[in-house]
Design a protein around this motif. Structure first.
Motif, PDB file in Angstrom:
ATOM      1  N   ILE A   1       0.858  -1.181   0.000  1.00  0.00           N
ATOM      2  CA  ILE A   1       0.000   0.000   0.000  1.00  0.00           C
ATOM      3  C   ILE A   1       0.893   1.228   0.000  1.00  0.00           C
ATOM      4  O   ILE A   1       1.875   1.303   0.753  1.00  0.00           O
ATOM      5  CB  ILE A   1      -0.912  -0.010   1.239  1.00  0.00           C
ATOM      6  CG1 ILE A   1      -2.013  -1.057   1.049  1.00  0.00           C
ATOM      7  CG2 ILE A   1      -1.526   1.373   1.460  1.00  0.00           C
ATOM      8  CD1 ILE A   1      -2.913  -1.194   2.235  1.00  0.00           C
ATOM      9  N   VAL A   2       0.582   2.173  -0.888  1.00  0.00           N
ATOM     10  CA  VAL A   2       1.332   3.417  -0.956  1.00  0.00           C
ATOM     11  C   VAL A   2       0.368   4.547  -0.617  1.00  0.00           C
ATOM     12  O   VAL A   2      -0.444   4.942  -1.450  1.00  0.00           O
ATOM     13  CB  VAL A   2       1.940   3.632  -2.358  1.00  0.00           C
ATOM     14  CG1 VAL A   2       2.827   4.876  -2.344  1.00  0.00           C
ATOM     15  CG2 VAL A   2       2.728   2.421  -2.796  1.00  0.00           C
ATOM     16  N   PRO A   3       0.430   5.081   0.595  1.00  0.00           N
ATOM     17  CA  PRO A   3      -0.499   6.144   0.968  1.00  0.00           C
ATOM     18  C   PRO A   3      -0.108   7.468   0.338  1.00  0.00           C
ATOM     19  O   PRO A   3       1.058   7.673  -0.035  1.00  0.00           O
ATOM     20  CB  PRO A   3      -0.362   6.207   2.497  1.00  0.00           C
ATOM     21  CG  PRO A   3       0.683   5.228   2.874  1.00  0.00           C
ATOM     22  CD  PRO A   3       1.364   4.740   1.662  1.00  0.00           C
ATOM     23  N   ARG A   4      -1.074   8.383   0.237  1.00  0.00           N
ATOM     24  CA  ARG A   4      -0.779   9.699  -0.336  1.00  0.00           C
ATOM     25  C   ARG A   4      -0.093  10.577   0.692  1.00  0.00           C
ATOM     26  O   ARG A   4      -0.201  10.384   1.889  1.00  0.00           O
ATOM     27  CB  ARG A   4      -2.060  10.339  -0.834  1.00  0.00           C
ATOM     28  CG  ARG A   4      -2.547   9.669  -2.116  1.00  0.00           C
ATOM     29  CD  ARG A   4      -3.791  10.284  -2.643  1.00  0.00           C
ATOM     30  NE  ARG A   4      -3.519  11.597  -3.248  1.00  0.00           N
ATOM     31  CZ  ARG A   4      -4.360  12.158  -4.122  1.00  0.00           C
ATOM     32  NH1 ARG A   4      -5.461  11.536  -4.477  1.00  0.00           N
ATOM     33  NH2 ARG A   4      -4.084  13.340  -4.618  1.00  0.00           N
ATOM     34  N   GLY A   5       0.659  11.514   0.168  1.00  0.00           N
ATOM     35  CA  GLY A   5       1.301  12.490   1.040  1.00  0.00           C
ATOM     36  C   GLY A   5       2.619  12.014   1.626  1.00  0.00           C
ATOM     37  O   GLY A   5       3.209  12.700   2.448  1.00  0.00           O
ATOM     38  N   GLU A   6       3.058  10.837   1.231  1.00  0.00           N
ATOM     39  CA  GLU A   6       4.347  10.360   1.741  1.00  0.00           C
ATOM     40  C   GLU A   6       5.064   9.498   0.721  1.00  0.00           C
ATOM     41  O   GLU A   6       4.476   9.063  -0.263  1.00  0.00           O
ATOM     42  CB  GLU A   6       4.151   9.598   3.044  1.00  0.00           C
ATOM     43  CG  GLU A   6       3.228   8.406   2.924  1.00  0.00           C
ATOM     44  CD  GLU A   6       3.027   7.703   4.266  1.00  0.00           C
ATOM     45  OE1 GLU A   6       2.439   8.340   5.161  1.00  0.00           O
ATOM     46  OE2 GLU A   6       3.436   6.535   4.389  1.00  0.00           O
ATOM     47  N   VAL A   7       6.353   9.263   1.029  1.00  0.00           N
ATOM     48  CA  VAL A   7       7.167   8.444   0.130  1.00  0.00           C
ATOM     49  C   VAL A   7       7.262   7.035   0.695  1.00  0.00           C
ATOM     50  O   VAL A   7       7.551   6.851   1.876  1.00  0.00           O
ATOM     51  CB  VAL A   7       8.583   9.033  -0.027  1.00  0.00           C
ATOM     52  CG1 VAL A   7       9.465   8.121  -0.868  1.00  0.00           C
ATOM     53  CG2 VAL A   7       8.518  10.431  -0.611  1.00  0.00           C
ATOM     54  N   THR A   8       6.993   6.052  -0.144  1.00  0.00           N
ATOM     55  CA  THR A   8       7.170   4.657   0.242  1.00  0.00           C
ATOM     56  C   THR A   8       8.352   4.121  -0.554  1.00  0.00           C
ATOM     57  O   THR A   8       8.347   4.197  -1.795  1.00  0.00           O
ATOM     58  CB  THR A   8       5.909   3.844  -0.067  1.00  0.00           C
ATOM     59  OG1 THR A   8       4.808   4.450   0.623  1.00  0.00           O
ATOM     60  CG2 THR A   8       6.078   2.406   0.377  1.00  0.00           C
ATOM     61  N   ALA A   9       9.355   3.635   0.128  1.00  0.00           N
ATOM     62  CA  ALA A   9      10.554   3.180  -0.570  1.00  0.00           C
ATOM     63  C   ALA A   9      10.578   1.657  -0.670  1.00  0.00           C
ATOM     64  O   ALA A   9      10.348   0.960   0.317  1.00  0.00           O
ATOM     65  CB  ALA A   9      11.803   3.664   0.155  1.00  0.00           C
ATOM     66  N   VAL A  10      10.819   1.162  -1.872  1.00  0.00           N
ATOM     67  CA  VAL A  10      11.022  -0.271  -2.065  1.00  0.00           C
ATOM     68  C   VAL A  10      12.513  -0.480  -2.278  1.00  0.00           C
ATOM     69  O   VAL A  10      13.099   0.096  -3.209  1.00  0.00           O
ATOM     70  CB  VAL A  10      10.247  -0.804  -3.285  1.00  0.00           C
ATOM     71  CG1 VAL A  10      10.596  -2.252  -3.529  1.00  0.00           C
ATOM     72  CG2 VAL A  10       8.762  -0.652  -3.071  1.00  0.00           C
ATOM     73  N   ILE A  11      13.121  -1.263  -1.401  1.00  0.00           N
ATOM     74  CA  ILE A  11      14.543  -1.496  -1.561  1.00  0.00           C
ATOM     75  C   ILE A  11      14.814  -2.986  -1.683  1.00  0.00           C
ATOM     76  O   ILE A  11      13.975  -3.823  -1.319  1.00  0.00           O
ATOM     77  CB  ILE A  11      15.352  -0.879  -0.387  1.00  0.00           C
ATOM     78  CG1 ILE A  11      14.753  -1.318   0.939  1.00  0.00           C
ATOM     79  CG2 ILE A  11      15.365   0.622  -0.479  1.00  0.00           C
ATOM     80  CD1 ILE A  11      15.389  -0.642   2.128  1.00  0.00           C
ATOM     81  N   GLY A  12      15.960  -3.293  -2.233  1.00  0.00           N
ATOM     82  CA  GLY A  12      16.297  -4.698  -2.446  1.00  0.00           C
ATOM     83  C   GLY A  12      17.469  -4.793  -3.392  1.00  0.00           C
ATOM     84  O   GLY A  12      17.816  -3.819  -4.074  1.00  0.00           O
ATOM     85  N   ALA A  13      18.065  -5.958  -3.430  1.00  0.00           N
ATOM     86  CA  ALA A  13      19.235  -6.152  -4.266  1.00  0.00           C
ATOM     87  C   ALA A  13      18.831  -6.213  -5.738  1.00  0.00           C
ATOM     88  O   ALA A  13      17.649  -6.203  -6.079  1.00  0.00           O
ATOM     89  CB  ALA A  13      19.953  -7.431  -3.855  1.00  0.00           C
ATOM     90  N   ASN A  14      19.840  -6.281  -6.598  1.00  0.00           N
ATOM     91  CA  ASN A  14      19.592  -6.491  -8.025  1.00  0.00           C
ATOM     92  C   ASN A  14      18.768  -7.747  -8.243  1.00  0.00           C
ATOM     93  O   ASN A  14      19.001  -8.753  -7.605  1.00  0.00           O
ATOM     94  CB  ASN A  14      20.938  -6.690  -8.739  1.00  0.00           C
ATOM     95  CG  ASN A  14      21.298  -5.476  -9.554  1.00  0.00           C
ATOM     96  OD1 ASN A  14      20.397  -4.722  -9.932  1.00  0.00           O
ATOM     97  ND2 ASN A  14      22.572  -5.291  -9.814  1.00  0.00           N
TER      98      ASN A  14
END
Lengths: 292, 234, 477
Positions: free
Chosen positions: B23-36
């Motif tokens: 879920i990506v809420p409005r008004g903020e940054v959601t970061a997806v991180i992970g290796a190659n």
């Protein structure tokens, strides 16, 4: 000196038509990165359709209109049926496919209308104009050819540089993915590019037909000259295509005038080879072609 | 709000995304991180419509976007800024910017572009120049500006830090954070540069081999050394 | 067994090609002269297309100009065998083999020049240059009417193994006229004698006006082409494009297979030409006879049937070319070509020069093209700009694509298709009650549609289809 001018004037007419064909090739190249060998075949086919309309109605203008519509439709058909599926393939795949379309169109035309050359009546007199007591190798029909070519070139340039449609087309050609992500309907733009090229080719066909004869193979040689002009001009450049199209016409006229007709293709080949050796991406290619 | 439910994608026999939900809420940054190879870019490309999902869905403010073409998805208000050089070098800065909003009425387009030029004065200065004369950071600004031209409610940023100097990366990501808050955007940010990304994000999501392995607040994830060692390799 | 011998492909390939050569040679003497003629053409196409496989398939450079390289070989063969017959080489007497070798040398030089020009060029620019070569190079001949015969070309005699053979023109004409109609029917209509149509076709054939008529569309295997309006030198002038005589047929591959396809013979314009046969032949045509008589099974004074001799030369050259090509393709050089095609930068980083690789592909394909051109010259007993026009170049591309771009076997299949397809399509069209206008153009339409379909459905050509079919069979669970 006057013979020189005569040759040049004669060269302008054929040069204008070569320029139009080169323009059509560039339009397709810009939209889909494909060299459309079928372009002259499409032009031939639509010119036959224009001829039918001309014979039925007696109106050159209606014939031109029919040719334009047919040119657009045929361009769309060729794109949708053949090239859209092929786009994922390599250069040789698309070259071969368009060549297959060319052969098929020529065979179909020969089946429908026969192989015999037919004449296409001009809308205005095609006799040399008399100015200042001598007859010049330029007719009212030549003037019409120049005017139509110039109008088309200006209109296309404005379309590409000044309109949203033109920007969409250019973006679709340069980077389809970014264009899609920007909300541009890329497939529509590519199809539009093919239709537009079909229209320009049809104009070229209808314009050359009265000074030539019309047969399934009658535009073949123009393909080679137009191709040369487009390639030397850099394939991406409308101005390059027009300039070298007219240039090719002039060179052909001068070579034919002063030398032998048979030397013309050799001279064109030498020009092509020199240009490509000096600038492998064409004279107007690589970075300089942004403006138009 | 962007809601992704059980999204799966396969390339032949390879499963690139396996039932990803987030879920990506409005008004903020959601970061997806992970290796190659964790499936981050595939997730972004699928959300933008460039890759067809095998199953699952994504909804933007209640409207299903999966299964639609990229052109349509942009029109629903979700814009992807793809990885790498996503500006078109042959076009001018202004042309690149306008691309993003060509489908909108020209009055709206002009209003938005004026707004963006205010936000990025350097683009206004160079509007008539070819975009390949810009520096890397300026080009990334241009790409963000183009995405904003469609007046989005959701921005997808794929590796905006790629090939940029650390200082510029920080600037760009802070700008993204600011955009999310001021314009109330749902921002999904994909990054390999986990530390910087988590600094501007509210929520962190760790992906590995096509699945979501951990969701938490950015602080939590940034503080968890084990996670970092296990999935980020740094 | 020593390792060099075990690793040597020569050991496998040499017996393979000797076997193929033996089988084809045996076949050649068993069949009718017409089939030998077809065999000769197919082997000639295959030779040229081995080069195309290397250039287009392995090296990834699209050439629309290999027909012009065939012209180089054809002309070198013609000029050397016409002018140097009295010149001893290395103490040996002149022999047609020398002409073939010189033709190959000419091809290598031409390929080197074109390859150097082409190595820097990308797809469409390369296509543009080679198309220019296809158009421009043969018309150079027109510039040298003395040495190269101008736009009319040069007539040859077929060089025979045991000397003393020379064609007496008058006798040959007689022979052509008297030669049995059935053989001509065969030549015109395909493999089986077709009754009415073909015989009328043959009668058209024999009228002088048809042979030289300016209204007939070009058909390179007939003399009409040679003198007709279709020779490039004539047709390339702007005015000629517009001329009332039908200009080049150059982009139709059916032309290339020439007399085997009735389409070009029986077009309405041709028939009109025959109708007005009173018109005098404007150009002296010493050569007409040789070509019309070609498929008629003339027994030479050396005891050979002409077609069988031509086919045996063609087969031998094709087998040698195929042997060389297979060793190149399967050897180190083949891997180099593929590496440069797939990723020039990676290849360069591994120490391969992409430019040298591309040039070498051009040189090899040009060598094969020139050899095929020399063979073509002795099949036609003629060289001329019309015979080596753009149609020939493009039909080589057609053949390679139909057969399968990267495959030598595909090239052979493509060669057979080029020769056999027009006749097969005509036979299929048969007596459906379609007008000549339709049936005559069917082979060309079939070529065109096949090209499109192959690219759309089976980009690997026939060989690709066979390969995927084979995989499907073998991987069945």
């Amino acid at each position: 000196m006057t013979t020189f001018i005569d040759y040049l004037l004669g060269g302008f007419s054929s040069g204008a038509v070569i320029a139009l064909f080169a323009l059509a090739l560039v339009l397709v190249w810009r939209s889909t990165r494909i060299v459309n060998f079928a372009q002259v075949g499409q032009a031939m086919f639509t010119t036959f359709i224009a001829l039918i309309v001309q014979q039925a109605t007696g109106s050159w203008f209606l014939a031109l209109l029919a040719g334009l519509v047919a040119g657009a439709i045929l361009g769309l058909i060729v794109y949708a049926l053949v090239l859209r599926p092929v786009q994922r393939l390599d250069t040789s795949g698309s070259i071969i496919a368009t060549f297959g379309v060319l052969i098929s169109l020529q065979a179909l035309a020969a089946m429908i209308w026969g192989g015999e050359p037919q004449s296409f009546p001009p809308p205005v007199a095609n006799d040399g104009l008399e100015i200042g007591g001598r007859i010049w190798p330029i007719s009212w029909y030549d003037v019409l050819v120049y005017v139509v070519t110039a109008v088309l070139v200006v209109a296309l340039t404005l379309l590409f540089t000044r309109t949203s449609l033109g920007l969409s087309m250019r973006a679709s050609a340069f980077n389809p993915e970014v264009a899609k992500l920007s909300g541009i309907r890329v497939n529509r733009m590519l199809a539009f590019g093919w239709a537009l090229a079909g229209v320009v080719g049809a104009v070229a066909g209808v314009l050359i037909a009265p000074t030539a004869s019309l047969s399934p193979n009658s535009f073949d040689i123009l393909l080679i000259f137009a191709f040369t002009a487009a390639v030397v001009g850099g394939l991406d450049s409308l101005i390059g295509a027009v300039a070298f199209g007219v240039g090719t016409g002039l060179v052909l006229a001068l070579v034919t005038g002063y030398g032998e007709a048979g030397d013309a293709p050799i001279v064109v080949l030498i020009l092509l080879a020199i240009t490509l050796v000096v600038r492998p991406g064409g004279a107007f290619g690589r970075g300089k072609s942004r403006a138009v | 709000m962007l809601e992704v439910k059980q999204l799966s994608v396969s390339f032949g026999a390879v499963r690139a995304l396996d039932a990803v939900s987030l879920i990506v809420p409005r008004g903020e940054v959601t970061a997806v991180i992970g290796a190659n190879g964790a499936g981050k870019s595939t997730l972004m490309r699928t959300l933008a419509g460039l890759v067809k999902p095998e199953s699952g869905s994504a909804e933007l403010d209640g409207a299903v976007v999966t299964g639609r073409s990229p052109e349509d998805i942009v029109r629903t208000g979700m814009a992807l800024i793809p990885e790498g050089r996503s500006t078109i070098p042959e076009l001018t800065v202004e042309e690149n910017l306008h691309l993003g909003g060509l489908w909108r009425p020209s009055a709206e387009r002009k209003a938005t572009s004026a707004e963006i030029y205010d936000m990025f004065p350097v683009l206004a200065e160079r509007r008539r120049m070819r975009s390949d004369t810009l520096s890397g950071g300026e080009r990334q600004q241009l790409a963000i500006g183009r995405a904003l031209m469609c007046d989005p409610t959701c921005l997808l940023l794929d590796e905006p830090s790629l090939g940029l100097a650390p200082l510029i990366v920080t600037q760009i990501l802070q700008l993204v954070n600011q955009l999310a808050r001021e314009k109330n955007l749902a921002v999904l940010l994909v990054e390999q540069n986990a530390v910087t990304a988590l600094r501007v994000a509210t929520t962190g999501i760790i992906m590995n081999l096509g699945t979501v392995v951990r969701v938490g607040t950015a602080e939590e994830i940034a503080a968890d050394d084990e996670l970092r060692d296990a999935y980020l390799g740094s | 067994m020593p390792s060099w011998l075990r690793n040597s492909r020569l050991l496998v390939h040499a017996p393979l090609f000797i076997a193929i050569w033996l089988v084809l040679s045996r076949l050649n003497v068993m069949v009718e002269p017409l089939m030998s003629y077809y065999l000769a053409l197919a082997a000639m196409y295959a030779t040229a297309m081995f080069g195309m496989v290397i250039l287009v398939g392995l090296s990834g450079q699209v050439s629309l100009g290999n027909g012009a390289l065939m012209a180089v070989g054809g002309y070198v063969f013609a000029v050397t065998s016409l002018n140097w017959q009295t010149v001893p080489i290395l103490g040996m007497q002149w022999n047609a083999v020398w002409s073939v070798i010189f033709a190959g040398l000419g091809g290598v030089i031409a390929g080197l020049i074109i390859g150097l020009l082409a190595a820097r060029l990308r797809g469409p620019y390369l296509a543009g240059l080679t198309l220019g070569i296809a158009v421009g190079l043969p018309s150079i001949a027109a510039r040298f009417p003395g040495l190269l015969g101008g736009s009319q070309g040069l007539m040859l005699t077929v060089p025979y193994p045991e000397g003393g053979y020379a064609t007496d023109t008058a006798a040959a004409i007689d022979a052509a006229v008297e030669s049995d109609a059935a053989a001509l029917d065969l030549a015109l209509s395909g493999t089986s004698p077709v009754p009415s149509d073909a015989s009328s076709g043959s009668s058209d054939m024999l009228t002088p006006s048809d042979v030289t008529g300016s209204s007939s569309p070009s058909d390179m295997l007939t003399p009409s082409d040679v003198t007709g309006s279709s020779s490039p030198s004539d047709m390339l002038t702007p005015s000629d494009v517009t001329g009332s005589s039908s200009p080049s047929d150059m982009l139709t591959p059916s032309d290339v297979t020439g007399s085997s396809s009735p389409s070009d013979m029986l077009t309405p314009s041709d028939v009109t030409g025959a109708g007005s046969s009173a018109s005098a032949d404007p150009v002296p045509m010493p050569s007409a006879s040789a070509i019309s008589s070609t498929p008629s099974g003339t027994v030479t004074d050396a005891g050979f049937i002409l077609e069988q001799w031509q086919a045996s030369v063609s087969i031998a050259v094709a087998c040698i070319a195929g042997f060389v090509a297979l060793n190149l393709v399967r050897g180190r050089q083949g891997r180099v070509w593929k590496a440069v095609r797939d990723d020039p930068i990676a290849a360069a980083l591994s120490g391969i020069s992409p430019a040298a690789s591309k040039v070498s592909a051009f040189v090899v394909s040009s060598l094969f093209a020139a050899l095929a051109g020399a063979v073509f010259a002795q099949i036609l007993t003629y060289v001329g700009p019309g015979a080596y026009g753009v149609a020939l170049s493009l039909s080589l591309l057609v053949g390679v694509v139909l057969g399968g771009r990267g495959s030598l076997v595909g090239a052979v299949i493509g060669a057979v298709l080029l020769v056999g397809l027009p006749a097969a399509v005509s036979n299929l069209a048969g007596d459906r009650g379609w007008s000549d206008q339709v049936t005559n153009n069917l082979p060309t339409l079939a070529y065109g549609l096949l090209l499109v379909l192959v690219v759309l459905i089976a980009p690997g050509g026939v060989m690709g289809l066979l390969g995927s079919g084979w995989r499907r069979l073998t991987t069945r669970r």
